[in-house]
Design a protein around this motif. Structure first.
Motif, PDB file in Angstrom:
ATOM      1  N   LEU A  60      -7.471   1.179  -8.757  1.00  0.00           N
ATOM      2  CA  LEU A  60      -8.281   1.871  -7.748  1.00  0.00           C
ATOM      3  C   LEU A  60      -7.695   1.678  -6.352  1.00  0.00           C
ATOM      4  O   LEU A  60      -7.687   2.599  -5.534  1.00  0.00           O
ATOM      5  CB  LEU A  60      -9.731   1.407  -7.811  1.00  0.00           C
ATOM      6  CG  LEU A  60     -10.484   1.791  -9.088  1.00  0.00           C
ATOM      7  CD1 LEU A  60     -11.877   1.190  -9.097  1.00  0.00           C
ATOM      8  CD2 LEU A  60     -10.538   3.292  -9.289  1.00  0.00           C
ATOM      9  N   ARG A  61      -7.170   0.499  -6.090  1.00  0.00           N
ATOM     10  CA  ARG A  61      -6.524   0.238  -4.796  1.00  0.00           C
ATOM     11  C   ARG A  61      -5.310   1.143  -4.615  1.00  0.00           C
ATOM     12  O   ARG A  61      -5.109   1.748  -3.561  1.00  0.00           O
ATOM     13  CB  ARG A  61      -6.104  -1.233  -4.717  1.00  0.00           C
ATOM     14  CG  ARG A  61      -5.347  -1.580  -3.443  1.00  0.00           C
ATOM     15  CD  ARG A  61      -4.869  -3.003  -3.459  1.00  0.00           C
ATOM     16  NE  ARG A  61      -5.840  -3.848  -2.796  1.00  0.00           N
ATOM     17  CZ  ARG A  61      -5.609  -5.103  -2.459  1.00  0.00           C
ATOM     18  NH1 ARG A  61      -4.465  -5.681  -2.757  1.00  0.00           N
ATOM     19  NH2 ARG A  61      -6.518  -5.808  -1.840  1.00  0.00           N
ATOM     20  N   ASP A  64      -6.381   4.747  -4.066  1.00  0.00           N
ATOM     21  CA  ASP A  64      -6.851   4.890  -2.690  1.00  0.00           C
ATOM     22  C   ASP A  64      -5.668   5.030  -1.721  1.00  0.00           C
ATOM     23  O   ASP A  64      -5.685   5.874  -0.819  1.00  0.00           O
ATOM     24  CB  ASP A  64      -7.735   3.704  -2.310  1.00  0.00           C
ATOM     25  CG  ASP A  64      -8.401   3.892  -0.961  1.00  0.00           C
ATOM     26  OD1 ASP A  64      -9.010   4.957  -0.744  1.00  0.00           O
ATOM     27  OD2 ASP A  64      -8.324   2.974  -0.127  1.00  0.00           O
ATOM     28  N   GLN A  65      -4.638   4.234  -1.915  1.00  0.00           N
ATOM     29  CA  GLN A  65      -3.442   4.326  -1.063  1.00  0.00           C
ATOM     30  C   GLN A  65      -2.761   5.690  -1.225  1.00  0.00           C
ATOM     31  O   GLN A  65      -2.335   6.306  -0.241  1.00  0.00           O
ATOM     32  CB  GLN A  65      -2.454   3.201  -1.398  1.00  0.00           C
ATOM     33  CG  GLN A  65      -2.943   1.837  -0.996  1.00  0.00           C
ATOM     34  CD  GLN A  65      -2.094   0.698  -1.571  1.00  0.00           C
ATOM     35  OE1 GLN A  65      -1.201   0.899  -2.398  1.00  0.00           O
ATOM     36  NE2 GLN A  65      -2.392  -0.518  -1.145  1.00  0.00           N
ATOM     37  N   LEU A  67      -4.210   8.507  -2.137  1.00  0.00           N
ATOM     38  CA  LEU A  67      -5.067   9.508  -1.500  1.00  0.00           C
ATOM     39  C   LEU A  67      -4.910   9.502   0.017  1.00  0.00           C
ATOM     40  O   LEU A  67      -4.790  10.563   0.640  1.00  0.00           O
ATOM     41  CB  LEU A  67      -6.533   9.268  -1.878  1.00  0.00           C
ATOM     42  CG  LEU A  67      -6.915   9.625  -3.306  1.00  0.00           C
ATOM     43  CD1 LEU A  67      -8.267   9.025  -3.666  1.00  0.00           C
ATOM     44  CD2 LEU A  67      -6.912  11.124  -3.503  1.00  0.00           C
ATOM     45  N   SER A  68      -4.890   8.333   0.605  1.00  0.00           N
ATOM     46  CA  SER A  68      -4.730   8.222   2.062  1.00  0.00           C
ATOM     47  C   SER A  68      -3.398   8.807   2.515  1.00  0.00           C
ATOM     48  O   SER A  68      -3.331   9.532   3.513  1.00  0.00           O
ATOM     49  CB  SER A  68      -4.828   6.765   2.507  1.00  0.00           C
ATOM     50  OG  SER A  68      -6.119   6.279   2.269  1.00  0.00           O
ATOM     51  N   ASP A 120     -16.207   7.375  -6.871  1.00  0.00           N
ATOM     52  CA  ASP A 120     -15.885   8.094  -5.649  1.00  0.00           C
ATOM     53  C   ASP A 120     -14.389   8.415  -5.590  1.00  0.00           C
ATOM     54  O   ASP A 120     -14.004   9.500  -5.142  1.00  0.00           O
ATOM     55  CB  ASP A 120     -16.295   7.249  -4.432  1.00  0.00           C
ATOM     56  CG  ASP A 120     -15.903   7.901  -3.126  1.00  0.00           C
ATOM     57  OD1 ASP A 120     -16.377   9.026  -2.856  1.00  0.00           O
ATOM     58  OD2 ASP A 120     -15.105   7.303  -2.371  1.00  0.00           O
ATOM     59  N   LEU A 121     -13.549   7.503  -6.055  1.00  0.00           N
ATOM     60  CA  LEU A 121     -12.101   7.752  -6.012  1.00  0.00           C
ATOM     61  C   LEU A 121     -11.705   8.933  -6.891  1.00  0.00           C
ATOM     62  O   LEU A 121     -10.864   9.744  -6.495  1.00  0.00           O
ATOM     63  CB  LEU A 121     -11.321   6.504  -6.431  1.00  0.00           C
ATOM     64  CG  LEU A 121     -11.098   5.479  -5.343  1.00  0.00           C
ATOM     65  CD1 LEU A 121     -10.375   4.265  -5.888  1.00  0.00           C
ATOM     66  CD2 LEU A 121     -10.334   6.051  -4.168  1.00  0.00           C
ATOM     67  N   ARG A 124     -12.669  11.970  -5.055  1.00  0.00           N
ATOM     68  CA  ARG A 124     -11.720  12.212  -3.963  1.00  0.00           C
ATOM     69  C   ARG A 124     -10.401  12.779  -4.477  1.00  0.00           C
ATOM     70  O   ARG A 124      -9.794  13.649  -3.842  1.00  0.00           O
ATOM     71  CB  ARG A 124     -11.476  10.934  -3.163  1.00  0.00           C
ATOM     72  CG  ARG A 124     -12.663  10.527  -2.302  1.00  0.00           C
ATOM     73  CD  ARG A 124     -12.485   9.196  -1.590  1.00  0.00           C
ATOM     74  NE  ARG A 124     -11.209   9.080  -0.900  1.00  0.00           N
ATOM     75  CZ  ARG A 124     -10.586   7.923  -0.694  1.00  0.00           C
ATOM     76  NH1 ARG A 124     -11.125   6.783  -1.117  1.00  0.00           N
ATOM     77  NH2 ARG A 124      -9.431   7.881  -0.066  1.00  0.00           N
TER      78      ARG A 124
END
Length: 187
Positions: A60-61, A64-65, A67-68, A120-121, A124
């Motif tokens: 997940l981390r 998230d990276q 996606l950012s 949520d991820l 996203r």
């Protein structure tokens, strides 16, 4: 979360990442992670009750990276819609390749995927792909865009991805090109 607890959590995730780069995910035990992080097993298990949960947090981390990074690209680019789709898709393929072992471990976990699809991820990730798919498929409605995004994610899950790379011998560039052809509708 307390500052020291957050520091321990970060240390665990950083240590696990390093160990997973040296050895396969399956070869690394929770005991190995605790020893390398220089923390007690109790501290490790307080944060992550099992290896699946630790790997999920790590995946997940990384998602998230990813996606950012893609959101940053999309806010700054002036590339054509097809070029944007290709860029995001290429970055996702690189992400999948780089994290293949970890993602495969997570995706085969007993409960992880059911919670992942509700996360949520995941939402996203779907929104990111819808954002780059919509300009190249303007006549497609929102439900169809969501379906395309879901299927794009599904076709690049670890087992499918590994099959295409290892058995079909497709390169990352070939995968990006073929998937783009599938997703870009000609009016």
């Amino acid at each position: 979360m307390r500052k020291d607890a957050q520091q321990n959590r970060d240390k665990i995730l950083t240590t696990a990442t390093e160990l997973f780069q040296e050895r396969t995910v399956a070869e690394v035990s929770m005991k190995d992670i605790a020893a390398a992080a220089k923390i007690g097993p109790g501290t490790l298990y307080r944060h992550f009750p099992n290896k699946n949960e630790l790997c999920s947090a790590l995946a997940l981390r990384f998602i998230d990276q990813f996606l950012s990074s893609c959101q940053d690209y999309l806010t700054q680019t002036t590339a054509t819609p097809v070029a944007q789709l290709k860029h995001v898709l290429a970055q996702y393929i690189i992400f999948r390749e780089r994290r293949l072992q970890l993602l495969a471990f997570v995706e085969t976990g007993p409960t992880v995927m059911s919670t992942y699809y509700q996360s949520d991820l995941y939402h996203r990730l779907v929104q990111l792909f819808k954002r780059v798919l919509h300009p190249v498929n303007k006549s497609v409605n929102d439900a169809e865009l969501t379906f395309q995004a879901d299927m794009l994610i599904a076709m690049l899950k670890s087992d499918s991805y590994a099959f295409q790379r290892q058995q079909r011998k497709l390169s990352q560039a070939q995968l990006e090109q073929l998937i783009t052809r599938l997703l870009v509708m000609k009016d």
